[in-house]
Every structure is written in C-alpha cells, then in structure tokens.
Scaffold this active site. Sequence first.
Site, mmCIF file in Angstrom:
data_model
loop_
_atom_site.group_PDB
_atom_site.id
_atom_site.type_symbol
_atom_site.label_atom_id
_atom_site.label_comp_id
_atom_site.label_asym_id
_atom_site.label_seq_id
_atom_site.Cartn_x
_atom_site.Cartn_y
_atom_site.Cartn_z
ATOM 1 N N CYS A 15 10.716 -77.468 -13.329
ATOM 2 C CA CYS A 15 9.796 -77.338 -14.449
ATOM 3 C C CYS A 15 8.971 -76.055 -14.329
ATOM 4 C CB CYS A 15 8.939 -78.600 -14.565
ATOM 5 S SG CYS A 15 8.129 -78.759 -16.168
ATOM 6 N N HIS A 67 12.712 -83.471 -14.215
ATOM 7 C CA HIS A 67 12.031 -83.811 -12.961
ATOM 8 C C HIS A 67 12.795 -84.847 -12.143
ATOM 9 C CE1 HIS A 67 8.087 -81.831 -13.623
ATOM 10 N NE2 HIS A 67 8.388 -81.990 -14.895
ATOM 11 N N GLU A 124 12.345 -85.592 -9.132
ATOM 12 C CA GLU A 124 11.427 -86.264 -8.199
ATOM 13 C C GLU A 124 10.743 -87.479 -8.824
ATOM 14 O OE1 GLU A 124 10.752 -83.617 -9.899
ATOM 15 O OE2 GLU A 124 8.602 -83.356 -10.261
#
Lengths: 80, 228
Positions: free
Chosen positions: B86, B202, B204
């Site tokens: 990002c 994302h 994560e």
Amino acid sequence: MKAIVHVVLKKDVLDPQGKAVESALRTLGFGEVSEVRQGKFFEITLDGSRDDARARLASMCEELLANPVIEDYRVSIPDA
Amino acid sequence: MRTVVVVFPGSNCDRDVAVALARCTGRAPGLVWHGATNLPACDLVVLPGGFSYGDYLRAGAIAAHSPIMRSVHEAAERGTAVLGICNGFQILTETGLLPGALVRNAGLRFVCRPVDLRVDGHTPFLAAFTPGERVRFPVAHMEGNYQADRETVARLEGDGRVALRYVDEAGRATEAANPNGSAAGIAAITNTSRRIFGLMPHPERVIGAELGGSDGYRFFTALADALA
C-alpha cells in the site's frame, strides 16, 4: 527572489479531481467550461542568481516537487 | 527468515505486518525508524502501509527521501528482497525502485473492501500460489490507481511482471472488478529481478480465520520458505 512552480498531471493522465470540479462548475451553471485540470502551486523564496535559481528549481522539480512519471512542471521567476 | 519493517511517521500498518511476520515466519521482525541510516542485515525489508508524512505532496513522496531509503536501495542492489504494501508500494514507485506511479482512485473515493486478485507473475513473493489462482486480500486506499506510460505497461506485461490483477469472481480483469482505475487492473508489480514487490492490497490483514481469511498467511509463510 521568489519563484513560482506549477505542477500539473500530464495530459494523458486521468485527473479525476479536475473532472469532479469540472462537473460541479457545470452544475452551478458555468456551462461554458469544457475542461478543468487540477494541479499544485508552489511559491519558493530562494537566494542566488536568476540563472542558478532556474537550474536549481528544475532539479527541485525533478527530485521532489513533481513526479516526472505522471506530472509536468513549469517554473517562472517573476520580476520583483 | 530475518525481516525488518521500516516505520515512517504516519505508518499505521507497521504493527499489523510485524504481527503477521512473527506469526507466519516464527520470528519477530526488527523495527527500524525512518531516520536511521543503517538497515540491519536481513532477508526481507518491508515498507508498511499507512500515510507516511500525512501523504503530503504525493503519497510516499517525502518518505522516498527518508534517510533509511538510501540503505534500502543499497540492500535491494545486493539482492535483499523488498516488499512494499500500500503506502509502501507508493514509496517504492516514488523512490524509483519500481516503475510507474499510484495516483488518486478514479472514483475519487477511499476504497476499503476485500478484492479478488488473479496471480499472474512469477516471483518469490507469490510462492504460495499457482499462476492463474484467485486470492482475496483487502484493499484500503485513496491513491491506488496504478499508472505508467504505455511502453512501461507493455514491458511489465511482456516480462510477466504484473504480479496481481484485480479480477471478478470468474477471474476476468473487468472494469467493474477494478476498484481504483489502475491500468490493466494492476494490483501488484515486481522489478526485473523479481525481488522487489509492491502491492496495494494488504496480505497482513488476512492471516487467519479470525480475520476473515488466510490467503495472507499463505503469502507470508511461503515467502519465508522461498527466501530462507
């Protein structure tokens, strides 16, 4: 001296903010508006000769103020 | 795998990715402040998501000139893997480690939702997945619209460096499936050596069922194996 730097998106890069402003202006009755391109404006105060300043300002634009991938810039040093 | 997460003023996914790396690689990453000039020895550097320097000037533009970035460039030249998520992807393009730029979403809205992605490129970062596979990561961004000149996009396509693409449920890169107007539906790219990887979504944020998905867990565990 004072320098003026304009940074605008290159012609072929879509400018969604400019488009939104353009359609808002038309909605307000400014039907004569055919296009709006939004950009950035910097007023930079600096020392040195005008010729040196031009070169240094170009470097500032290349290295930070503009992203040459998507933006064009224009530098002007108005007469004091 | 030894990992380092760079923390910039305004990063806000640094802890998330640190938790993901600890869980998926079995080893907590080192956290390095942007003002540091030396990057600790590691196998992977992560530039996390967030709003470094408040997105002033352009997203990632100021962070790209942080003191630590010189060291990140040197590590990348030595072959250390670099992952930008990002805002980290925006920083990688601003600093010139990846081509192109990420501009304002075409719809002018912040987009925050899970997206389907097709695995298109070959890189250690996609070791978990098979080409053509569809994975789901969330996106959360205002400037995720990948743009580059025609030649650059053609070169990325020709080299198989478009790593992930926004697609619909049938795996087609349609306009409707594209959340931000990115050229060719590009969600992730790699550099020529395949060891620098930038993506807007994302991984994560999906490292277990309690978070709504585990494609991110697969992403990081396979990456750790691939880089070990």
